[in-house]
Scaffold this motif. Sequence first.
Motif: not given
Length: 129
Positions: A95-100, A102-103
């Motif tokens: 999830q952290q990789a996906q959010v990063w 996206l950012i």
Amino acid sequence: GAARRWGHQASGQRAKLSGLQATLQVLAAEERANSGGRQDSFALLSERFPVVADFDVEDPARFAHELGLHIAALLGGSSVESLVAERLEAALQKQQAQVWALIRGCSAMCPCCGSKCDRVDKHTAHRCG
């Protein structure tokens, strides 16, 4: 574990699943205090144990025993706490990789003006602002 502790606290009387969640939260606090603030399995479990339907449990001790047996059978006897912690940690990493991603957005640069592509979705045609 947590289920057994909860089951024995309410032994002989009806209890609700929200009581199990409260026990998980207490164990998480104790674990944090004993580990110098490090987050471990009880902390992860207490945060991710939603009580969607707060059912009455007629015999909490038996429920706890059966829950432990069922989980052990599903896991083939491996350590429940370490497996839960590993799976939750892997999910959090993903999830952290996906959010990063996206950012961060697209890393392409415009060859004419040098500005960064302003699209954040999956794409092949880049665009600059």
